[in-house]
Design an enzyme around this catalytic site. Sequence first.
Site, PDB file in Angstrom:
ATOM      1  N   TYR A  32     -14.480  36.470   0.097  1.00  0.00           N
ATOM      2  CA  TYR A  32     -14.618  35.147   0.689  1.00  0.00           C
ATOM      3  C   TYR A  32     -14.019  34.061  -0.196  1.00  0.00           C
ATOM      4  CZ  TYR A  32     -17.643  35.508   4.816  1.00  0.00           C
ATOM      5  OH  TYR A  32     -18.158  35.741   6.051  1.00  0.00           O
ATOM      6  N   GLU A  68      -6.511  30.002   1.483  1.00  0.00           N
ATOM      7  CA  GLU A  68      -6.301  29.224   2.706  1.00  0.00           C
ATOM      8  C   GLU A  68      -6.239  27.733   2.417  1.00  0.00           C
ATOM      9  OE1 GLU A  68      -9.235  30.262   5.659  1.00  0.00           O
ATOM     10  OE2 GLU A  68      -9.096  32.371   5.089  1.00  0.00           O
TER      11      GLU A  68
END
Lengths: 307, 244
Positions: free
Chosen positions: B167, B174
């Site tokens: 994560y 991102e």
Amino acid sequence: MFSKRVQILHARSGELITSLGDLQPKSTIYDVKKAFAKEKRKYYPDRQGFKTDPRGKMVKDGDTLESLGLKNGSRLYFKDLGPQVGWTTVFLTEYAGPLVIYLIFYLRPSIVYGEDAAELPYANVVHIAAGCWSFHYAKRLLETVFVHRFSHATMPIANIFKNSVYYWGFAAFVAYFVNHPLYTPPAYGDLQVYGGLAAFVIAELGNLSVHIALRNLRPPGTKERKIPRSTSNPFTWLFGLVSCPNYSYEATAWLAFTVMTQCLPAGLFMLAGFYQMAVWAQGKHRNYLKEFKEYPRRRAAIVPFVL
Amino acid sequence: MATATVKASSAGGDGRRKANPNMGENNAVKAYLVAYNVSQMLGWLVLMIKIIHHMAAEQDVETLYAQVEPILKIFQTAAVMEMVHSAIGLVKSNPVLTGFQVFSRVFLLWGVVWSVPEVQTTGYILCFLVAWTITEIIRYSFYFFSLLGQVPYFLKWCRYTFFIILYPIGVTGEVMTIYLALPHVLESDMYSVSLPNTANISFSYYYYLCFIIFSYLPVFPQLYGHMLAQRKKIISSPQRPKKE
């Protein structure tokens, strides 16, 4: 009349919270709520929800213990509805915002668009739009105080934040573009502006007429429910075709506003509002059908013949 | 966030459940879903192999994206089918949640990386590619086994453990990719509309991307926390009967 004892359990965990004595078969759920609130002061009556089955629907305040089949030692399941706020409070908050916000953009453009904006003239339609918007929300505020009769006294407190973000946010979004120095008036000029205005006024009168008809349907201080029907006011004849003509008229008003201003943000606001009102209308329509065997089958929920 | 959210969709209920009991018996539906999940699993596996091969052989991050672009586009974009599956009831998952997750991924791929070629050579691409690839291989295998009726504990463990490092790595990749795209978006004015115009609306893609970056702040901790909570429930009792 012997006193009954009712056990109160948590709807979710099944744990026994307390047991309330001193109740009669004709005691209502509201009496239970008052008794419960005496013991657990944190849970004022509006915050309490009771069920006879932990997974069932909530029982109404007016239901008596005997009508629900509750005898001595019977159980009621408790649900905390969370901190509550009055409907009137919510409505006044969510409607006052758009009125104030839009007027800030319209009356003090320099705050938003910079110093130069104060000098620039508005197109005619911008003044008319401000009038329409203000009328709409002033009308809503007055209706909240003088017209509406609410079924529930309260709603969960989170709603006031959620609703206000929606109303206030869209108010700023629409106001920003209509009152912008670079606003472009409608392509079809006066025809579009005054045609839109006429439709808007008719729709607002329609919406008001329906609200008043609904109010008169319900005797003051009661929570009585009846089938709404057309009255002598032609605006209410839309009841012949839909269950919720107030929503139909409201959606039309915003459509008219959008056409009048030729403003896509207003169109988005209209679509968002229409979607929500369609959901509510279908819910109310279904409830009417369930509740009244003689409910007119010809009616649609919000859009005649269609939805 | 796209990495995180993809896991969360299935974390809500252990495995996929058929929305319609009749559909559950329907072998055609099952066969289709098996085919879909296996194809995705293989696609992402191929992607992983390509990444490993390229990084081992060339050791050059700047040329990585060009190598994997076609496969990534095909298999990530194909994930929109999951929105359809959810919407028509083939699979029991929340259509809105699924939509949000898939959109998030597809948006990053097409709206940022494809639209702003300048970011295709940064190292952050590797970060989210690694996170996405491993996550998807595990996820699709998980669904495959769920469809067959039994998920190996090891797979379940992977699904609810790998995210702990994937994560943060994925989200970093991102967010930084979007951040690096900002100056180019501002300069080119892409996907933006300015006043005056006949619709009386304006849209700034630059500010929209800024908003997206900020939205990671509240969303990521929530999703991460949710996954941790799920992990506690599911990993602590390996003998617990799987709830379908």
